[in-house]
Design an enzyme around this catalytic site. Sequence first.
Site, PDB file in Angstrom:
ATOM      1  N   ASP A  52     -16.290 -65.865  59.661  1.00 29.76           N
ATOM      2  CA  ASP A  52     -17.204 -65.244  58.705  1.00 29.76           C
ATOM      3  C   ASP A  52     -17.543 -63.813  59.105  1.00 29.76           C
ATOM      4  O   ASP A  52     -17.587 -63.488  60.300  1.00 29.76           O
ATOM      5  CB  ASP A  52     -18.509 -66.046  58.623  1.00 29.76           C
ATOM      6  N   TYR A  80     -17.867 -72.700  69.682  1.00 33.27           N
ATOM      7  CA  TYR A  80     -18.717 -71.592  69.265  1.00 33.27           C
ATOM      8  C   TYR A  80     -19.988 -71.551  70.112  1.00 33.27           C
ATOM      9  O   TYR A  80     -20.479 -72.593  70.575  1.00 33.27           O
ATOM     10  CB  TYR A  80     -19.155 -71.756  67.802  1.00 33.27           C
ATOM     11  N   ARG A 186     -22.700 -72.927  60.064  1.00 28.63           N
ATOM     12  CA  ARG A 186     -23.840 -72.607  59.189  1.00 28.63           C
ATOM     13  C   ARG A 186     -24.432 -73.885  58.588  1.00 28.63           C
ATOM     14  O   ARG A 186     -25.653 -74.041  58.504  1.00 28.63           O
ATOM     15  CB  ARG A 186     -23.393 -71.675  58.058  1.00 28.63           C
TER      16      ARG A 186
END
Length: 233
Positions: A52, A80, A186
Amino acid sequence: MTAEELQSGHIFLLDKPLDWTSFQAVNKMKYKLKREFDLPKKFKIGHAGTLDPRATGLLIVCTGKFTKKIPEIQDAPKEYWAEIKIGAQTESYDTEKPEILHHNFSNVNEEDVKNALDKFLGEIDQKPPVFSAIKIDGARAYNLARAGEEVEMKSRKTTIHYIKDVEINFPLISFTVGCSKGTYIRSLAHDIGQELNVGAYLTQLRRTKIGDYKIEDGTSEFLNNDYRFENYG
């Protein structure tokens, strides 16, 4: 490095900067490689997994015949580092959109957070963000959402392999997460907020690993004035 070697196949590990799209990063690299090595117009290059714009970190770019490796790399597990903020939400589940739906989080303690995180380990049903690149009837979901259209996202199976290195400094919570392909961090941030009943959204995201490839071996230099090439093929 030569033009012939690039066309035979190379893998580059890039450290994508904030606010760059994956497409922009690949396009800039393609332009510089073609200019530097006088490559043909149809020189093959592509990335192995979108990152993103509001995220940084590992973006793998394959050239030449190594573009055939892209599906294999995309299937690899990802890691991540994420930071989320509790007590508010955004429509995009990250910092692209302004905060909405503020909630008092004073009753949330560290044990509550750790218990909530534990509930997302293993295989889960996850609904992707409306502001995502998933296609709905041929159109990108984020284009529909930005146009104000109602978008219904379908849940999909994904796997959270681990959540570790948790740091809590309310309202911010950070952690390292290992997950299967197709996982939206997200959405994970949003769902953690729902589990805590106070809302949450993603404030920072950095991809650190894809399979055996690590961000420590990456470079962002080519995106600036100077750049170097590394062969990971």
